[in-house]
Design a protein around this motif. Structure first.
Motif, mmCIF file in Angstrom:
data_model
loop_
_atom_site.group_PDB
_atom_site.id
_atom_site.type_symbol
_atom_site.label_atom_id
_atom_site.label_comp_id
_atom_site.label_asym_id
_atom_site.label_seq_id
_atom_site.Cartn_x
_atom_site.Cartn_y
_atom_site.Cartn_z
ATOM 1 N N ARG A 398 0.834 -1.211 0.000
ATOM 2 C CA ARG A 398 0.000 0.000 0.000
ATOM 3 C C ARG A 398 0.872 1.267 0.000
ATOM 4 O O ARG A 398 0.553 2.249 -0.684
ATOM 5 N N ILE A 399 1.948 1.251 0.770
ATOM 6 C CA ILE A 399 2.867 2.401 0.776
ATOM 7 C C ILE A 399 3.472 2.589 -0.620
ATOM 8 O O ILE A 399 3.574 3.721 -1.126
ATOM 9 N N THR A 400 3.842 1.462 -1.252
ATOM 10 C CA THR A 400 4.435 1.518 -2.602
ATOM 11 C C THR A 400 3.465 2.113 -3.605
ATOM 12 O O THR A 400 3.857 2.891 -4.483
ATOM 13 N N VAL A 401 2.193 1.745 -3.489
ATOM 14 C CA VAL A 401 1.171 2.289 -4.400
ATOM 15 C C VAL A 401 1.150 3.812 -4.339
ATOM 16 O O VAL A 401 1.093 4.495 -5.367
ATOM 17 N N VAL A 402 1.206 4.350 -3.136
ATOM 18 C CA VAL A 402 1.173 5.810 -2.963
ATOM 19 C C VAL A 402 2.406 6.453 -3.593
ATOM 20 O O VAL A 402 2.304 7.443 -4.335
ATOM 21 N N VAL A 403 3.591 5.884 -3.329
ATOM 22 C CA VAL A 403 4.838 6.450 -3.866
ATOM 23 C C VAL A 403 4.851 6.395 -5.390
ATOM 24 O O VAL A 403 5.156 7.391 -6.075
ATOM 25 N N ILE A 404 4.500 5.236 -5.942
ATOM 26 C CA ILE A 404 4.495 5.086 -7.403
ATOM 27 C C ILE A 404 3.453 5.998 -8.035
ATOM 28 O O ILE A 404 3.673 6.580 -9.100
ATOM 29 N N GLY A 405 2.305 6.138 -7.368
ATOM 30 C CA GLY A 405 1.270 7.032 -7.879
ATOM 31 C C GLY A 405 1.764 8.465 -8.000
ATOM 32 O O GLY A 405 1.531 9.135 -9.011
ATOM 33 N N ILE A 406 2.475 8.933 -6.984
ATOM 34 C CA ILE A 406 2.993 10.308 -7.003
ATOM 35 C C ILE A 406 4.025 10.491 -8.123
ATOM 36 O O ILE A 406 3.991 11.484 -8.871
ATOM 37 N N ILE A 407 4.938 9.518 -8.269
ATOM 38 C CA ILE A 407 5.965 9.610 -9.321
ATOM 39 C C ILE A 407 5.314 9.618 -10.702
ATOM 40 O O ILE A 407 5.678 10.412 -11.589
ATOM 41 N N SER A 408 4.333 8.733 -10.915
ATOM 42 C CA SER A 408 3.685 8.655 -12.232
ATOM 43 C C SER A 408 2.887 9.919 -12.541
ATOM 44 O O SER A 408 2.774 10.315 -13.707
ATOM 45 N N ILE A 409 2.330 10.565 -11.510
ATOM 46 C CA ILE A 409 1.611 11.830 -11.723
ATOM 47 C C ILE A 409 2.576 12.890 -12.271
ATOM 48 O O ILE A 409 2.287 13.569 -13.259
ATOM 49 N N VAL A 410 3.741 13.011 -11.629
ATOM 50 C CA VAL A 410 4.723 14.019 -12.054
ATOM 51 C C VAL A 410 5.189 13.763 -13.488
ATOM 52 O O VAL A 410 5.205 14.673 -14.334
ATOM 53 N N LEU A 411 5.554 12.511 -13.787
ATOM 54 C CA LEU A 411 6.047 12.190 -15.133
ATOM 55 C C LEU A 411 4.920 12.253 -16.166
ATOM 56 O O LEU A 411 5.151 12.625 -17.325
ATOM 57 N N GLY A 412 3.706 11.899 -15.759
ATOM 58 C CA GLY A 412 2.565 11.986 -16.668
ATOM 59 C C GLY A 412 2.280 13.416 -17.097
ATOM 60 O O GLY A 412 1.913 13.684 -18.242
ATOM 61 N N ILE A 413 2.465 14.355 -16.167
ATOM 62 C CA ILE A 413 2.286 15.778 -16.493
ATOM 63 C C ILE A 413 3.296 16.214 -17.546
ATOM 64 O O ILE A 413 2.974 16.937 -18.494
ATOM 65 N N LEU A 414 4.535 15.745 -17.420
ATOM 66 C CA LEU A 414 5.570 16.100 -18.392
ATOM 67 C C LEU A 414 5.278 15.527 -19.778
ATOM 68 O O LEU A 414 5.667 16.106 -20.794
ATOM 69 N N ALA A 415 4.590 14.380 -19.825
ATOM 70 C CA ALA A 415 4.397 13.667 -21.102
ATOM 71 C C ALA A 415 3.045 13.938 -21.752
ATOM 72 O O ALA A 415 2.693 13.286 -22.727
ATOM 73 N N MET A 416 2.295 14.912 -21.269
ATOM 74 C CA MET A 416 0.923 15.105 -21.731
ATOM 75 C C MET A 416 0.785 15.407 -23.223
ATOM 76 O O MET A 416 -0.229 15.123 -23.823
ATOM 77 N N GLY A 417 1.811 15.979 -23.836
ATOM 78 C CA GLY A 417 1.685 16.346 -25.247
ATOM 79 C C GLY A 417 1.909 15.205 -26.213
ATOM 80 O O GLY A 417 1.705 15.357 -27.425
ATOM 81 N N GLN A 418 2.325 14.025 -25.733
ATOM 82 C CA GLN A 418 2.696 12.925 -26.614
ATOM 83 C C GLN A 418 1.549 11.943 -26.796
ATOM 84 O O GLN A 418 0.715 11.755 -25.912
ATOM 85 N N ASN A 419 1.530 11.276 -27.966
ATOM 86 C CA ASN A 419 0.538 10.244 -28.235
ATOM 87 C C ASN A 419 0.749 9.106 -27.240
ATOM 88 O O ASN A 419 1.847 8.584 -27.102
ATOM 89 N N VAL A 420 -0.337 8.693 -26.563
ATOM 90 C CA VAL A 420 -0.178 7.693 -25.506
ATOM 91 C C VAL A 420 0.171 6.310 -26.052
ATOM 92 O O VAL A 420 0.789 5.503 -25.366
ATOM 93 N N ALA A 421 -0.215 6.027 -27.300
ATOM 94 C CA ALA A 421 0.189 4.747 -27.902
ATOM 95 C C ALA A 421 1.703 4.691 -28.044
ATOM 96 O O ALA A 421 2.333 3.646 -27.818
#
Length: 542
Positions: A398-421
């Motif tokens: 459960r702790i890992t889920v929270v940490v990974i979620g936060i990291i993926s949010i930050v990197l997802g924001i950086l990648a928003m302009g790219q085609n997700v495929a």
């Protein structure tokens, strides 16, 4: 003049996003309903096996639906439809690659993996090798794949909600991605694998039904004349017939041709190395059910990808490439904009809600896989030397889920302009490089040893990550993660052409130069288990 042609002419006059209040209302209703399902299933999650695999209680049919729900991600729906709409035939290559990859998973991996393992991919890789170093390497591979996959889903969610609310401001889009991440974390913490699996089954049915309905509506619009659809797409591309031929995106230069080969390798070989898909085989009670689940998954996934071809050219014909590029989210906006043209605001809101559920379900499955790898492979097997309780493992998960979620949010924001495929193709490249060579060697090569496994996994993972970091995907171009700086020196967008062969070679060379493990009895046991399923429940300790 057909009804379809009239729709195409009126596309420019259509509202951009339908009714934002309606969109959000359906979104919230969908989240509330699925969260209730997750919380109810989560009440029966008491042991580590419940959290990781749902207690291995699902039938092959149920698991096939869940696999389809896991696999048909935002990349499959939003990314591929956008790729076909903008690049025509070359965009459909994603569909072909994602689908054909299942043959590798079915024929080589599904049944022996289910027979050999228990919770995670590392159970298989470390079965007849030295436990701690192999588990650690496998955990890093799992985290690498999961993180890149999560980035794609977060970027897709940001694009989707931005289209629905007509949000062009990047700061507001970033907030949306953060909210999606928070909901995802709640899904996993409350429901575990059991709750996530039920949501994935529901989502798979809704997604395939929604895509099927859109496909039927498009074909009715052209009175069953697919040539009419293609001609309208050509017209919207300013009469450029190249949209119907191979090479519009990948045939211009020798570099783009190599990029296509690299992409094809990554897509076809990546599925059999995806940890969150492989983990699904442990949610069924027998190897026979694992086989059945893959058969169901192939039928569902195959029909879905055939329909993306129609939707992609439908988006090109009805919405037009310029309108798609101008929308928030760019190519990722093609599917919801197509739904708006076909059925108006209500259909757009429903399809978008399903797409949003797609993101949530896939993200939840990825988070569980990554958290299981950290808790089971790193914490339990390495840090606690196999002495931790199941309550401790679930808490670390459960702790890992929270940490990974936060990291993926930050990197997802950086990648928003790219085609997700395209972003998911990077995750496939890491899976095919870091995981697949070791899986195949472990299952099918008797001489394979710990040195070979470590060489293969670390070579594949590090090579893929380094080439991605220094590729055009990260810097130097308008659509890059960091468009204002340029430190790329690797010319290809996808590293698969280099990293996958290197990982296979490293595994072979490492085995040849390394000392034998002398676990002949375990090797024999693994061979018997993988082929027959005998003794699956017996723990392995060495």
């Amino acid at each position: 003049m057909t009804h379809f042609t009239l729709l195409a002419q009126d596309a420019a006059d259509a509202p951009n996003v339908g009714n934002p209040i309606l969109n959000i209302g359906i979104f919230v209703a969908f989240i509330v309903i699925t969260m209730a399902i997750v919380m109810r299933a989560g009440k029966t999650t008491s042991e580590a096996s419940d959290f990781y695999t749902g207690g291995a209680q699902f039938s092959g049919k149920q698991n096939g639906l869940a696999i389809a729900g896991d696999y048909l991600s935002a990349a499959s729906f939003l990314g591929i439809v956008g790729a076909v709409a903008l690049n025509g035939y070359d965009g459909f290559l994603y569909s072909i690659g994602f689908f054909v990859a299942w043959l590798v998973a079915l024929l080589l991996v599904a049944e022996p993996l289910r027979n050999t393992g228990k919770f995670t991919m590392a159970d298989v890789l470390s079965f007849r090798l030295k436990q701690k170093p192999v588990r650690l390497a496998a955990a890093f591979g799992t985290l690498g794949v999961s993180l890149f996959y999560l980035i794609a889903q977060m970027a897709g969610a940001g694009s989707l909600v931005s289209v629905l609310l007509d949000i062009h401001d990047r700061t507001t889009q970033s907030i949306i991605v953060a909210v999606v991440g928070a909901v995802m974390i709640a899904y996993v913490l409350l429901g575990g694998m059991k709750g996530t699996t039920y949501v994935q089954m529901i989502k798979a049915v809704l997604l395939i039904a929604g895509v099927g309905g859109m496909t039927i509506a498009i074909m009715i619009g052209v009175k069953g004349n697919f040539s009419e659809l293609l001609q309208q797409a050509v017209n919207m591309h300013d009469g450029n017939h190249a949209v119907l031929d191979p090479g519009l995106k990948y045939g211009k230069t020798s570099t783009t041709k190599l990029d296509f080969v690299s992409l094809a390798l990554a897509l076809v070989l990546g599925t059999a190395g995806l940890p969150h898909v492989l983990m699904r085989f442990y949610t069924v009670p027998t190897a026979k059910e694992a086989r059945r689940s893959v058969t169901w998954a192939i039928a569902l996934i195959g029909s879905f990808y055939l329909m993306t071809f129609v939707l992609g050219y439908g988006a090109a014909a009805l919405v037009g490439p310029e309108a798609i590029k101008a929308a928030p989210g760019g190519a990722n906006a093609a599917a919801p904009l197509l739904a708006l043209e076909i059925g108006g605001p209500i259909v757009m809101a429903l399809i978008s809600a399903v797409a949003f559920a797609t993101v949530l379900a896939v993200v939840a499955g990825l988070a569980i896989t990554a958290s299981a790898s950290v808790a089971h492979d790193i914490y339990h097997s390495i840090i606690r030397d196999g002495q931790s309780t199941e309550e401790e493992q679930v808490r670390v998960s459960r702790i890992t889920v929270v940490v990974i979620g936060i990291i993926s949010i930050v990197l997802g924001i950086l990648a928003m302009g790219q085609n997700v495929a395209f972003l998911v193709a990077l995750a496939f490249a890491i899976a095919a490089s870091a995981n697949l060579p070791t899986i195949l060697y472990s299952l099918y090569w008797k001489k394979f040893n710990t040195t070979g496994a470590l060489a293969s996994m670390y070579t594949g993972l590090i090579t893929a990550l380094v080439l991605i970091i220094f590729s055009p995907a990260v810097s130097g171009f308008e659509k890059s993660m960091f468009p204002n700086v340029d430190f790329h020196w690797f010319p290809l967008n996808n590293p698969g052409l280099i990293s996958i062969p290197l990982a296979f070679i490293a595994g072979f060379v490492g085995t040849m130069v390394g000392k034998p493990d002398n676990f002949d009895d375990l090797q024999a046991e693994m061979e018997v288990r993988s082929l027959t399923g005998v003794g699956v429940e017996a723990p392995v300790d060495h």
